[in-house]
Design a protein around this motif. Structure first.
Motif, PDB file in Angstrom:
ATOM      1  N   LYS A 260       2.039   2.299  -3.336  1.00 15.70           N
ATOM      2  CA  LYS A 260       0.990   2.927  -4.134  1.00 15.70           C
ATOM      3  C   LYS A 260       0.797   4.387  -3.729  1.00 15.70           C
ATOM      4  O   LYS A 260       0.618   5.270  -4.573  1.00 15.70           O
TER       5      LYS A 260
ATOM      6  N   TYR B 242       0.832  -1.207   0.000  1.00 11.66           N
ATOM      7  CA  TYR B 242       0.000   0.000   0.000  1.00 11.66           C
ATOM      8  C   TYR B 242       0.867   1.259   0.000  1.00 11.66           C
ATOM      9  O   TYR B 242       0.590   2.224  -0.728  1.00 11.66           O
TER      10      TYR B 242
ATOM     11  N   THR C 150      -3.439   6.526  -9.984  1.00 14.66           N
ATOM     12  CA  THR C 150      -3.264   5.128  -9.612  1.00 14.66           C
ATOM     13  C   THR C 150      -4.088   4.272 -10.534  1.00 14.66           C
ATOM     14  O   THR C 150      -5.262   4.511 -10.741  1.00 14.66           O
TER      15      THR C 150
ATOM     16  N   THR D  98      -8.834  -0.866  -4.527  1.00  6.32           N
ATOM     17  CA  THR D  98      -8.720   0.340  -5.346  1.00  6.32           C
ATOM     18  C   THR D  98     -10.051   0.594  -6.045  1.00  6.32           C
ATOM     19  O   THR D  98     -10.595  -0.294  -6.691  1.00  6.32           O
TER      20      THR D  98
END
Length: 301
Positions: free
Chosen positions: A143, A140, A183, A265
């Protein structure tokens, strides 16, 4: 008689010495566990705890029909059979549905097109000293860094239960504009669905912009990409505005959160059909956050 007594005594003494030597070399620790006699010798390591989640939900059925109708307004004008197909979604190609799943939906209206993509990844640590949740936090954090956000100050610490009705205007730390790196969730080895391509720009285009969206296309104050403190164990929001095709405005809002060893996500995109219209940042962020909150609630059921 003297020799016989000597023969009986010597074996007894030998047995006593064996017991004493064995006791000195194979002693136990205070807790009764065997200890290594050599200083600095190897010790038995305690295996890290496994993750909370062992499987993943079917993704295309995770989003309620009422939510899809709100996120994909263009589907309302379609015939009933085509609406049903849009709301079914398209499952992402994966090779292990217990490790990663995803789904996408898309609908086009005369003024804009919308696309929704969700991605769920269950992280497993193969290091016995690192728990699944800790390994998921590492994934995580990468990201979050890739989105241009500073690491969360509460990294790895649960920050409360998500609220499905949380306001999109929560303050946070992050870049001052919404033009950072977006993202893009990936599922297995399959490419993630691309951004929706809306219809061409008509000759008559509106001259205004949606309420709350600056005419220069930047993200309004208070809605910049930021860390979220009310979703899962760690979460962030990214907001990227870009031009697509013949200079059409396209905004993508991504909400990424971690709950134990699962990373979710939500990517919601709107592409305007009109050159001068900028997709509303606050509206898209609010819808994406509401959906992320519902998915988090499902994980905690």
């Amino acid at each position: 008689m003297q020799p016989k007594a000597r023969k009986a005594y010597v074996p007894g003494l030998a047995a006593l010495l064996v017991v004493v030597v064995a006791g000195c070399s194979g002693g136990s620790g205070a807790d009764g566990a065997a200890t290594d006699a050599k200083p600095g010798g190897p010790t038995t390591a305690t295996a890290a705890q496994p993750g909370k989640y062992r499987t993943l939900r079917e993704p295309c059925g995770s989003v309620p029909r009422s939510t899809l109708k709100d996120l994909l307004p263009g589907a309302a004008s379609l015939p009933e059979d085509q609406q049903a197909k849009v709301y079914e979604g398209t499952a992402s190609v994966t090779y292990d549905t217990d490790r990663r799943v995803g789904c996408s939906w898309k609908a086009t209206a005369p003024d804009a097109s919308n696309q929704l993509v969700i991605d769920l990844e269950r992280v497993v640590s193969y290091d016995p000293a690192v728990s699944d949740a800790d390994r998921a936090q590492e994934v995580y954090a990468k990201k979050e860094t890739a989105a241009g956000l500073p690491p969360s100050s509460a990294s790895g610490t649960p920050s409360g239960t998500a609220s499905a009705s949380g306001s999109a205007a929560d303050k946070g730390t992050g870049p001052g504009t919404g033009t950072g790196t977006g993202t893009t969730p990936q599922t297995g080895s399959a490419d993630s669905p691309g951004a929706p391509s809306g219809p061409g720009s008509p000759s008559g285009t509106p001259s205004g912009t949606p309420s709350g969206t600056p005419s220069d296309g930047t993200t309004p104050d208070g809605l910049e990409p930021r860390v979220l403190d009310s979703l899962g164990d760690a979460a962030f929001l990214d907001d990227v505005l870009a031009r697509a095709g013949a200079a059409a405005q396209r905004r993508t809002v991504s909400v990424v959160f971690r709950t134990s060893n699962v990373i979710v996500t939500v990517r919601y995109t709107e592409q305007s059909a009109h050159l001068a219209v900028v997709p509303d940042s606050e509206e898209l962020q609010d819808k994406a956050r509401r959906l992320a909150g519902k998915l988090n609630e499902q994980l905690n059921e």
